[in-house]
Write an enzyme that holds these catalytic residues in place. Structure first.
Site, PDB file in Angstrom:
ATOM      1  N   HIS A  50       0.815  -1.223   0.000  1.00 40.58           N
ATOM      2  CA  HIS A  50       0.000   0.000   0.000  1.00 40.58           C
ATOM      3  C   HIS A  50       0.848   1.273   0.000  1.00 40.58           C
ATOM      4  CE1 HIS A  50      -3.673  -2.218   0.387  1.00 40.58           C
ATOM      5  NE2 HIS A  50      -3.372  -2.706   1.580  1.00 40.58           N
ATOM      6  N   ASP A  95      -2.394 -10.708  -2.450  1.00 38.54           N
ATOM      7  CA  ASP A  95      -3.006 -10.283  -1.203  1.00 38.54           C
ATOM      8  C   ASP A  95      -4.478  -9.985  -1.483  1.00 38.54           C
ATOM      9  OD1 ASP A  95      -2.162  -8.920   1.656  1.00 38.54           O
ATOM     10  OD2 ASP A  95      -3.791  -7.817   0.703  1.00 38.54           O
ATOM     11  N   HIS A 132      -6.197  -7.497  -0.651  1.00 41.23           N
ATOM     12  CA  HIS A 132      -6.439  -6.078  -0.896  1.00 41.23           C
ATOM     13  C   HIS A 132      -5.549  -5.564  -2.017  1.00 41.23           C
ATOM     14  CE1 HIS A 132      -7.583  -6.922   3.294  1.00 41.23           C
ATOM     15  NE2 HIS A 132      -8.626  -6.175   2.977  1.00 41.23           N
ATOM     16  N   ASP A 142      -4.664 -13.107   3.736  1.00 41.97           N
ATOM     17  CA  ASP A 142      -5.995 -12.604   4.089  1.00 41.97           C
ATOM     18  C   ASP A 142      -7.080 -13.088   3.136  1.00 41.97           C
ATOM     19  OD1 ASP A 142      -4.707 -11.065   2.211  1.00 41.97           O
ATOM     20  OD2 ASP A 142      -5.047  -9.154   3.212  1.00 41.97           O
TER      21      ASP A 142
END
Length: 336
Positions: A156, A190, A192, A279
């Site tokens: 991120h 991932d 996200h 995740d």
């Protein structure tokens, strides 16, 4: 298979006392225990780790601005019981550039949930070093498959800002180094979207970024990861996003993964960097995918099938009871 796992005790130094989520204090999601559980599970199965070298900051500075690096480094000045929670987010323009670092954290951070304290810089630097160590070993022909236990995570973090529990973009730092030898692909699995990695390479034709992630209309970071984001300028066509429907299991996921790997093979990179988040597990509170622990073995095997050198960098994964088994399964597929 010539493989290696890289970890650093210094990454444990990032340990905020609590986080901030939707207007209230809560447990910080990127807990040190995430890494402790992974390391313990790997040790129980006989998988050992090595430490990284301490690299110069030049590798990180190829990906992040000096101002961002200085801001994160200034966290070392904090008292041991202090922490920084961004809460003012100015317009980014010449007249609002901060004159000091920590009091204007919102200038560099895009959310209120990413916390800095006195151990953050050392941990973030060590996390980037684990990724760089993996890149150097691949370039030297010393390893074909590498798993870097890079925590805090990184995908991120963009060139000039941090957030999403990320400070330095470990996968991007490694990809930039690997790109010195030719084309590189980054596959982000991932749950996200890796807005930071996408932003860093959005105009770069030498690095292909492919992400398979939860639909940003429902999931963090919300403002990026849509299918129409494909790169721009010289990098047009070198970004590819696959937002997922809710409740996806591995069988349905494979359709997206096959498309991603087909594009990667067509790009003809000399190495593949994988942002691996756990995740996507069914018990993870920050996702809505339905992976089981064993599915990460199959995921790793699929990623390795094209025969490229693979450097996997740890990203998310917040269900503590399953994260160790997830990492072990992934390593079994990676090093098979």
């Amino acid at each position: 298979m010539n493989g290696v796992i890289i970890s650093s005790a210094a990454t444990h130094q990032h340990a905020p006392a609590y986080g901030w989520d939707h207007g209230k204090g809560d447990v910080y999601m990127d807990r040190v225990e995430r890494l402790e559980r992974i390391e313990a599970a790997l040790a129980q199965t006989g998988l050992t780790t090595i430490g990284p070298r301490a690299f110069a900051m030049d590798g990180i500075a190829r990906v992040h601005t000096r101002a961002l690096i200085a801001h994160i480094a200034s966290s070392q000045e904090l008292a041991s019981d202090a922490a920084v929670y961004p809460y003012v987010f100015p317009y980014r323009s010449d007249f609002c550039s901060p004159q000091t670092d920590l009091h204007e954290a919102g200038y560099y951070c895009f959310d209120v949930g990413t916390v800095m304290h006195h151990g953050t810089y050392a941990a973030a630097k060590a996390a980037a070093d684990t990724a760089l160590e993996g890149a150097e070993r691949i370039l030297a022909g010393e390893a074909e498959r590498v798993f870097a236990l890079s925590r805090p995570p990184g995908h991120h973090a963009d060139r000039a800002f941090y957030g999403g529990l990320c400070f330095f973009n470990n996968a991007a730092v490694a990809a930039r180094r690997l790109a010195d030898r030719g084309r590189v692909a980054v596959l982000d699995v991932d749950f996200h979207h890796g807005n930071g990695t996408q932003g860093i390479f959005y105009y770069d034709p030498s690095v292909l970024y492919v992400s398979i992630h939860g639909d940003p209309r429902r999931h963090f970071p919300f403002l990026s990861g849509h299918a129409d984001e494909i790169g721009a300028g010289p990098g047009a066509g070198t970004t590819l996003n696959y937002p997922l429907p809710a409740g996806i299991d591995l069988d349905a996921y494979r359709r997206y993964l096959d498309l991603a790997l087909e594009r990667i093979v067509g790009f003809a990179p000399h190495a593949l960097v994988v942002s691996i988040g756990f995740d996507t597990h069914s018990d993870d509170i920050l996702g809505d995918a339905l992976f089981r622990s064993d599915d990460f073995r199959a995921l790793a095997a699929a990623v390795c099938a094209p025969g490229l050198p693979v450097l996997a960098c740890l990203e998310g994964g917040y269900d503590l009871p399953s994260i160790g088994a997830n990492a072990v399964a992934f390593c079994e597929g990676l090093f098979a």
